[in-house]
Design a protein around this motif. Structure first.
Motif, PDB file in Angstrom:
ATOM      1  N   ARG A 421       0.828  -1.211   0.000  1.00 24.38           N
ATOM      2  CA  ARG A 421       0.000   0.000   0.000  1.00 24.38           C
ATOM      3  C   ARG A 421       0.861   1.259   0.000  1.00 24.38           C
ATOM      4  NH1 ARG A 421      -3.133  -2.694   3.954  1.00 24.38           N
ATOM      5  NH2 ARG A 421      -5.071  -3.534   3.112  1.00 24.38           N
ATOM      6  N   GLU A 422       1.935   1.239   0.773  1.00 21.62           N
ATOM      7  CA  GLU A 422       2.808   2.411   0.823  1.00 21.62           C
ATOM      8  C   GLU A 422       3.427   2.699  -0.545  1.00 21.62           C
ATOM      9  OE1 GLU A 422       3.755   4.670   3.292  1.00 21.62           O
ATOM     10  OE2 GLU A 422       1.966   3.894   4.276  1.00 21.62           O
ATOM     11  N   ARG A 423       3.824   1.652  -1.235  1.00 21.58           N
ATOM     12  CA  ARG A 423       4.428   1.846  -2.553  1.00 21.58           C
ATOM     13  C   ARG A 423       3.413   2.411  -3.542  1.00 21.58           C
ATOM     14  NH1 ARG A 423       9.353  -0.798  -2.831  1.00 21.58           N
ATOM     15  NH2 ARG A 423       9.746  -2.272  -1.133  1.00 21.58           N
ATOM     16  N   ALA A 424       2.197   1.865  -3.532  1.00 27.35           N
ATOM     17  CA  ALA A 424       1.182   2.363  -4.458  1.00 27.35           C
ATOM     18  C   ALA A 424       0.780   3.795  -4.128  1.00 27.35           C
ATOM     19  CB  ALA A 424      -0.040   1.444  -4.426  1.00 27.35           C
ATOM     20  N   SER A 425       0.592   4.090  -2.846  1.00 29.52           N
ATOM     21  CA  SER A 425       0.194   5.443  -2.453  1.00 29.52           C
ATOM     22  C   SER A 425       1.286   6.454  -2.748  1.00 29.52           C
ATOM     23  CB  SER A 425      -0.157   5.450  -0.963  1.00 29.52           C
ATOM     24  OG  SER A 425      -0.494   6.741  -0.522  1.00 29.52           O
ATOM     25  N   MET A 426       2.548   6.057  -2.584  1.00 27.72           N
ATOM     26  CA  MET A 426       3.671   6.958  -2.834  1.00 27.72           C
ATOM     27  C   MET A 426       3.687   7.425  -4.291  1.00 27.72           C
ATOM     28  SD  MET A 426       7.697   5.906  -2.648  1.00 27.72           S
ATOM     29  CE  MET A 426       7.363   4.602  -3.839  1.00 27.72           C
ATOM     30  N   LEU A 427       3.237   6.573  -5.206  1.00 30.82           N
ATOM     31  CA  LEU A 427       3.262   6.899  -6.634  1.00 30.82           C
ATOM     32  C   LEU A 427       1.936   7.469  -7.127  1.00 30.82           C
ATOM     33  CD1 LEU A 427       5.130   3.698  -7.837  1.00 30.82           C
ATOM     34  CD2 LEU A 427       6.091   5.993  -7.594  1.00 30.82           C
ATOM     35  N   GLY A 428       1.010   7.770  -6.206  1.00 29.71           N
ATOM     36  CA  GLY A 428      -0.275   8.306  -6.610  1.00 29.71           C
ATOM     37  C   GLY A 428      -1.249   7.250  -7.088  1.00 29.71           C
ATOM     38  N   GLY A 429      -0.970   5.978  -6.828  1.00 24.11           N
ATOM     39  CA  GLY A 429      -1.865   4.902  -7.225  1.00 24.11           C
ATOM     40  C   GLY A 429      -2.678   4.408  -6.056  1.00 24.11           C
ATOM     41  N   HIS A 430      -3.244   3.227  -6.203  1.00 19.65           N
ATOM     42  CA  HIS A 430      -4.022   2.637  -5.125  1.00 19.65           C
ATOM     43  C   HIS A 430      -3.914   1.120  -5.205  1.00 19.65           C
ATOM     44  CE1 HIS A 430      -6.889   3.150  -8.526  1.00 19.65           C
ATOM     45  NE2 HIS A 430      -7.184   1.916  -8.230  1.00 19.65           N
ATOM     46  N   LEU A 431      -4.244   0.467  -4.085  1.00 17.06           N
ATOM     47  CA  LEU A 431      -4.108  -0.986  -3.990  1.00 17.06           C
ATOM     48  C   LEU A 431      -5.230  -1.534  -3.131  1.00 17.06           C
ATOM     49  CD1 LEU A 431      -0.977  -3.122  -3.647  1.00 17.06           C
ATOM     50  CD2 LEU A 431      -2.705  -3.366  -1.866  1.00 17.06           C
ATOM     51  N   THR A 432      -5.791  -2.654  -3.560  1.00 21.28           N
ATOM     52  CA  THR A 432      -6.832  -3.346  -2.813  1.00 21.28           C
ATOM     53  C   THR A 432      -6.393  -4.776  -2.566  1.00 21.28           C
ATOM     54  OG1 THR A 432      -8.585  -1.996  -3.772  1.00 21.28           O
ATOM     55  CG2 THR A 432      -9.241  -4.096  -2.833  1.00 21.28           C
ATOM     56  N   ALA A 433      -6.574  -5.259  -1.340  1.00 23.92           N
ATOM     57  CA  ALA A 433      -6.254  -6.642  -0.987  1.00 23.92           C
ATOM     58  C   ALA A 433      -7.418  -7.209  -0.194  1.00 23.92           C
ATOM     59  CB  ALA A 433      -4.967  -6.715  -0.175  1.00 23.92           C
ATOM     60  N   ALA A 434      -7.973  -8.326  -0.656  1.00 23.27           N
ATOM     61  CA  ALA A 434      -9.138  -8.898   0.012  1.00 23.27           C
ATOM     62  C   ALA A 434      -9.272 -10.362  -0.353  1.00 23.27           C
ATOM     63  CB  ALA A 434     -10.407  -8.133  -0.382  1.00 23.27           C
ATOM     64  N   SER A 435     -10.046 -11.087   0.460  1.00 21.88           N
ATOM     65  CA  SER A 435     -10.324 -12.498   0.179  1.00 21.88           C
ATOM     66  C   SER A 435     -11.288 -12.615  -0.991  1.00 21.88           C
ATOM     67  CB  SER A 435     -10.923 -13.168   1.410  1.00 21.88           C
ATOM     68  OG  SER A 435     -10.031 -13.137   2.493  1.00 21.88           O
ATOM     69  N   THR A 436     -11.191 -13.735  -1.672  1.00 18.47           N
ATOM     70  CA  THR A 436     -12.111 -14.027  -2.761  1.00 18.47           C
ATOM     71  C   THR A 436     -13.199 -14.977  -2.270  1.00 18.47           C
ATOM     72  OG1 THR A 436     -10.853 -15.933  -3.539  1.00 18.47           O
ATOM     73  CG2 THR A 436     -10.220 -13.774  -4.399  1.00 18.47           C
ATOM     74  N   LEU A 437     -14.260 -15.093  -3.027  1.00 16.35           N
ATOM     75  CA  LEU A 437     -15.372 -15.963  -2.648  1.00 16.35           C
ATOM     76  C   LEU A 437     -15.006 -17.435  -2.696  1.00 16.35           C
ATOM     77  CD1 LEU A 437     -18.335 -14.181  -4.456  1.00 16.35           C
ATOM     78  CD2 LEU A 437     -17.682 -14.023  -2.055  1.00 16.35           C
ATOM     79  N   HIS A 438     -13.925 -17.781  -3.377  1.00 15.74           N
ATOM     80  CA  HIS A 438     -13.531 -19.173  -3.530  1.00 15.74           C
ATOM     81  C   HIS A 438     -12.469 -19.589  -2.525  1.00 15.74           C
ATOM     82  CE1 HIS A 438     -14.878 -18.688  -7.987  1.00 15.74           C
ATOM     83  NE2 HIS A 438     -15.893 -18.813  -7.158  1.00 15.74           N
ATOM     84  N   GLY A 439     -12.253 -18.783  -1.504  1.00 19.27           N
ATOM     85  CA  GLY A 439     -11.285 -19.146  -0.480  1.00 19.27           C
ATOM     86  C   GLY A 439      -9.875 -18.710  -0.755  1.00 19.27           C
ATOM     87  N   GLY A 440      -9.655 -17.925  -1.795  1.00 21.08           N
ATOM     88  CA  GLY A 440      -8.314 -17.439  -2.096  1.00 21.08           C
ATOM     89  C   GLY A 440      -8.130 -16.007  -1.661  1.00 21.08           C
ATOM     90  N   PHE A 441      -7.179 -15.338  -2.298  1.00 18.04           N
ATOM     91  CA  PHE A 441      -6.865 -13.968  -1.937  1.00 18.04           C
ATOM     92  C   PHE A 441      -6.412 -13.243  -3.199  1.00 18.04           C
ATOM     93  CE2 PHE A 441      -4.787 -10.502   0.421  1.00 18.04           C
ATOM     94  CZ  PHE A 441      -5.729 -10.306   1.412  1.00 18.04           C
ATOM     95  N   ALA A 442      -6.756 -11.963  -3.295  1.00 13.27           N
ATOM     96  CA  ALA A 442      -6.437 -11.190  -4.495  1.00 13.27           C
ATOM     97  C   ALA A 442      -5.855  -9.847  -4.108  1.00 13.27           C
ATOM     98  CB  ALA A 442      -7.686 -10.986  -5.361  1.00 13.27           C
ATOM     99  N   VAL A 443      -4.846  -9.426  -4.850  1.00 13.59           N
ATOM    100  CA  VAL A 443      -4.235  -8.106  -4.711  1.00 13.59           C
ATOM    101  C   VAL A 443      -4.364  -7.394  -6.047  1.00 13.59           C
ATOM    102  CG1 VAL A 443      -2.104  -6.821  -4.272  1.00 13.59           C
ATOM    103  CG2 VAL A 443      -2.634  -8.854  -2.924  1.00 13.59           C
ATOM    104  N   VAL A 444      -4.989  -6.237  -6.049  1.00 20.43           N
ATOM    105  CA  VAL A 444      -5.189  -5.454  -7.265  1.00 20.43           C
ATOM    106  C   VAL A 444      -4.579  -4.079  -7.040  1.00 20.43           C
ATOM    107  CG1 VAL A 444      -6.868  -4.510  -8.900  1.00 20.43           C
ATOM    108  CG2 VAL A 444      -7.320  -6.693  -7.752  1.00 20.43           C
ATOM    109  N   ALA A 445      -3.691  -3.659  -7.927  1.00 26.47           N
ATOM    110  CA  ALA A 445      -3.013  -2.372  -7.770  1.00 26.47           C
ATOM    111  C   ALA A 445      -2.988  -1.649  -9.109  1.00 26.47           C
ATOM    112  CB  ALA A 445      -1.586  -2.569  -7.257  1.00 26.47           C
ATOM    113  N   PHE A 446      -3.033  -0.330  -9.046  1.00 27.61           N
ATOM    114  CA  PHE A 446      -2.852   0.517 -10.224  1.00 27.61           C
ATOM    115  C   PHE A 446      -1.780   1.549  -9.921  1.00 27.61           C
ATOM    116  CE2 PHE A 446      -3.664   4.463 -12.537  1.00 27.61           C
ATOM    117  CZ  PHE A 446      -3.577   4.005 -13.840  1.00 27.61           C
TER     118      PHE A 446
END
Length: 478
Positions: A421-446
């Motif tokens: 999150r710090e890296r994404a915010s430092m560059l003016g981007g954003h990041l989301t991290a959350a569990s998926t409905l299938h029991g996994g985990f996903a990280v999405v960043a721009f």
């Protein structure tokens, strides 16, 4: 990387996916001097009040009957003496100090009134002494109420005040029984003081236990907040150390260009030479200062000595000697992760455009940390890494399926999500991290292409949807 719920930490203590990165250190407020019974459970509080009121009524009726029958007090005096003690018991729930004063005062007045009422009565003489009369100066009702009031007083006030109230009770009993005295009664002063002392001892012990528990909770809360704050500062220090190479490269280029520029112009003027020389000297001084800063931020002993691009843990890792990695090293990173036991699939789409060095470094680190989390928390899972080049910047999506093996306990302090999150915010981007409905985990960043926030682009976590990928490995069912 795998977490049980979107709002709870991962198995190794990773940070929560939601919430501000930097907490404010605020200690828990001190409890009030006179706490209310069951402050968070109103039905139990009302039940407590009802039971105490019923007990007070029963003691009042019993005490009034005893005063009128055994102590030969009138109806008015007997009812007053009995209900004064009942009122003190109810009052002690919220105001124990006035309740103690009322109970002790009612006892003294009742004892003096009973002594005066029975003084003319001559008790028959027996061979072994006078025939014992009613309990005096404390009867059964007064002993019970006084002990209960002192117990509640010891729960609400410091120990020294509770002991002072006990001492005042003992002194009053000594004066009434020892100085005033009454031979035709059965003395109860010693028994009353002993029972009250036990009540004060129990109340003081319970209060001390409650205070110790409250202080422990406050200390644990403050320690956790300080640990999280320290983790944030350490992560930012590590990011600053990594960006040193990027800044140093630019400063070196400036210095070389300033040195070469005079040779590219025929007969440069002295002013031009002086300005270019000043630019070169400033660039060299900036490089020297950057080296000093790096010396302060540098750490020791890399966690992964075989990987020159590995992420060191704060306090235990080192600044690698190799140049900072870019997306050109992504294939090597994927191969190393596959060799460690993860099934990783990559998909790079879009037209590859030049990116700022800091953006490439942060993109590599985000992917590296996401793969590392999947390796620790979702062993045996399938990981999909998607790198999408768009006009505005770079979209990263790293998703793992449900783990096929139980994750091993991890000693990590939970720097992964925080650092991403710090890296994404430092560059003016954003990041989301959350569990998926299938029991996994996903990280999405721009990440914006130039490392500058777009005018209409929201900044901060929680602004990108979490994809739900279906893996052809039997993990579709929750």
């Amino acid at each position: 990387m795998n977490a049980p719920t979107p709002n709870r930490p991962s198995a190794d203590g990773e940070e929560q996916p939601q919430g501000p990165p930097a907490p404010t250190l605020q200690p828990t407020p001190t409890p009030t001097p006179t706490p209310v019974p069951f402050p968070r459970r109103r039905p139990l509080r009302y039940l407590t009040y009802t039971l105490v009121a019923l007990a007070a009524l029963a003691l009042s009726l019993t005490g009034a009957d005893e005063m009128m029958r055994e102590y030969r007090l009138g109806v008015i005096a007997g009812v007053f003496a009995g209900f004064a003690q009942g009122t003190a018991l109810v009052l002690a729930l919220r105001r124990p100090a006035p309740a103690w004063t009322l109970s002790l005062t009612a006892m003294v007045l009742t004892a003096l009134a009973a002594r005066a009422a029975l003084a003319p009565t001559a008790a028959p003489s027996l061979p072994h002494g006078p025939y014992p009369g009613p309990n005096w100066p404390w009867n059964t009702q007064e002993i019970v109420v006084q002990a209960a009031v002192l117990l509640l007083l010891a729960l609400h006030v410091p120990a020294r005040r509770a002991l002072a109230a006990l001492a005042a009770t003992a002194l009053t009993t000594f004066v009434v029984q020892g100085v005033v005295g009454a031979q035709q009664f059965t003395s109860t002063g010693v028994v009353a003081v002993a029972i009250c002392a036990v009540a004060v001892l129990v109340g003081t012990a319970l209060r001390g236990r409650s205070e110790a528990r409250t202080q422990l909770v406050e200390q644990v809360t403050i320690t956790e907040e300080e640990r999280h704050h320290r983790t944030l500062l350490e992560e930012r220090s590590r990011i600053a150390r990594e960006l040193h190479d990027v800044v140093a490269h630019h400063m070196s280029v400036i210095s070389i260009q300033a040195q070469v520029a005079p040779h590219l112009v025929e007969n440069p003027s002295p002013e031009l030479r002086e300005n270019l020389d000043g630019i070169r000297q400033n660039a060299l001084q900036a490089l020297a200062e950057l080296r000093r800063v790096l010396g302060v931020l540098r750490e020791e002993n890399p966690d992964y000595p075989d990987d020159p691009y590995a992420l060191p843990a704060p306090g235990t890792g080192a600044a690698p000697d190799a140049p900072q990695p870019t997306l050109d090293r992504l294939d090597a990173l994927i191969e190393n992760t596959r060799a460690a036991g993860l099934d990783v699939h990559t998909d790079v789409t879009g037209e590859v455009r030049p990116l700022a060095p800091g953006v490439e470094l942060s993109a590599y680190r985000i992917i590296q940390e996401a793969l590392s989390n999947a390796l620790r928390h979702a062993p045996g899972s399938t990981v999909a890494v998607e790198v999408t080049h768009v006009t505005e910047g770079l979209q990263l999506t790293i998703t793992n399926s449900r783990p096929r093996q139980a994750p091993q306990p991890s000693p990590g302090a939970g720097h992964g999500l925080l650092g991403m999150r710090e890296r994404a915010s430092m560059l003016g981007g954003h990041l989301t991290a959350a569990s998926t409905l299938h029991g996994g985990f996903a990280v999405v960043a721009f990440l914006p292409r130039d490392g500058v926030a777009l005018p209409d682009e929201p900044v901060g976590p929680g602004t990108s949807p979490v994809p739900e990928l279906i893996f052809p490995t039997g993990d579709e069912n929750p």
